[in-house]
Design a protein around this motif. Structure first.
Motif: not given
Length: 157
Positions: A20-45
Motif C-alpha cells: 500500500l505504501d508503494r502504491l501510494a508513492a510510485e508513479r509508474d506501472v507496467w500495464v499488460s493487456t491482450a487483444h483477442p486478435d493481436h495478442g499481448p501488449h505491455q506498456v508503462p503508464l
C-alpha cells in the motif's frame, strides 16, 4: 546491477502495508493487456492509487485503450524485480469528459498534467485489483498472495 537477497520473510500484514505504501508513492506501472486478435501488449503508464483502485490515462486510440475495450482483464506490475508487486483485475474505461471529477483531479494533482485539457480524446482506465501478489526474493514466494477475490488477506490499519 547487484542482486539483493532478503532472507527474512515478511508476514502478510507487513507485505500488505509495504504494498500500500508503494502504491501510494510510485508513479509508474507496467500495464499488460491482450487483444483477442493481436495478442499481448505491455506498456508503462503513470498511475494514481486512490486507496481502492489504480487509475491510469492513455490516448483513446492507443493499443492499450483498444485492448481493454475488447478484453478488460489486465495485469499491472510495479517496476522493481527485487520488491515485486503484481496486481490483476478488470479495467473500467472512462472517456476523458466522463471520468469522475475526483479521480481526474487527483490524477492531475499528482502529475501536474490534466489530460482533459489536451487535444484529442483520452481514456481513463480504472482497475480495482482482484488479486495482489507481493514478494521479495525466493523466501517470500510462498504466501505471496496478499489479496484474493478483491479482499486483502489481512486487516488494513
Amino acid at each position: 546491477m547487484e542482486t539483493t537477497e532478503i532472507a527474512d520473510r515478511r508476514p502478510t500484514a507487513a507485505r500488505t502495508r509495504d504494498t500500500l505504501d508503494r502504491l501510494a508513492a510510485e508513479r509508474d506501472v507496467w500495464v499488460s493487456t491482450a487483444h483477442p486478435d493481436h495478442g499481448p501488449h505491455q506498456v508503462p503508464l503513470w498511475f494514481l492509487w486512490d486507496g481502492r483502485a489504480v487509475w491510469m490515462c492513455t490516448g483513446s486510440t492507443s493499443a492499450t485503450a483498444r485492448n481493454v475495450r475488447a478484453e478488460p482483464r489486465v495485469r499491472l506490475s510495479l517496476p522493481d524485480t527485487v520488491d515485486v508487486v503484481l496486481l490483476q483485475g478488470e479495467a473500467e474505461c472512462f472517456p476523458d469528459q466522463r471520468v469522475p471529477e475526483a479521480a481526474a483531479q487527483a490524477f492531475a494533482d499528482k502529475f501536474g498534467w490534466d489530460p482533459r485539457g489536451e487535444e484529442g480524446p483520452f481514456l481513463y482506465i480504472r482497475v480495482a485489483p482482484r488479486t495482489v501478489r507481493a514478494w521479495r526474493g525466493e523466501p517470500e514466494l510462498r504466501g505471496r498472495v496478499i489479496m484474493r477475490e478483491g479482499k486483502w488477506l489481512t486487516q488494513i490499519p
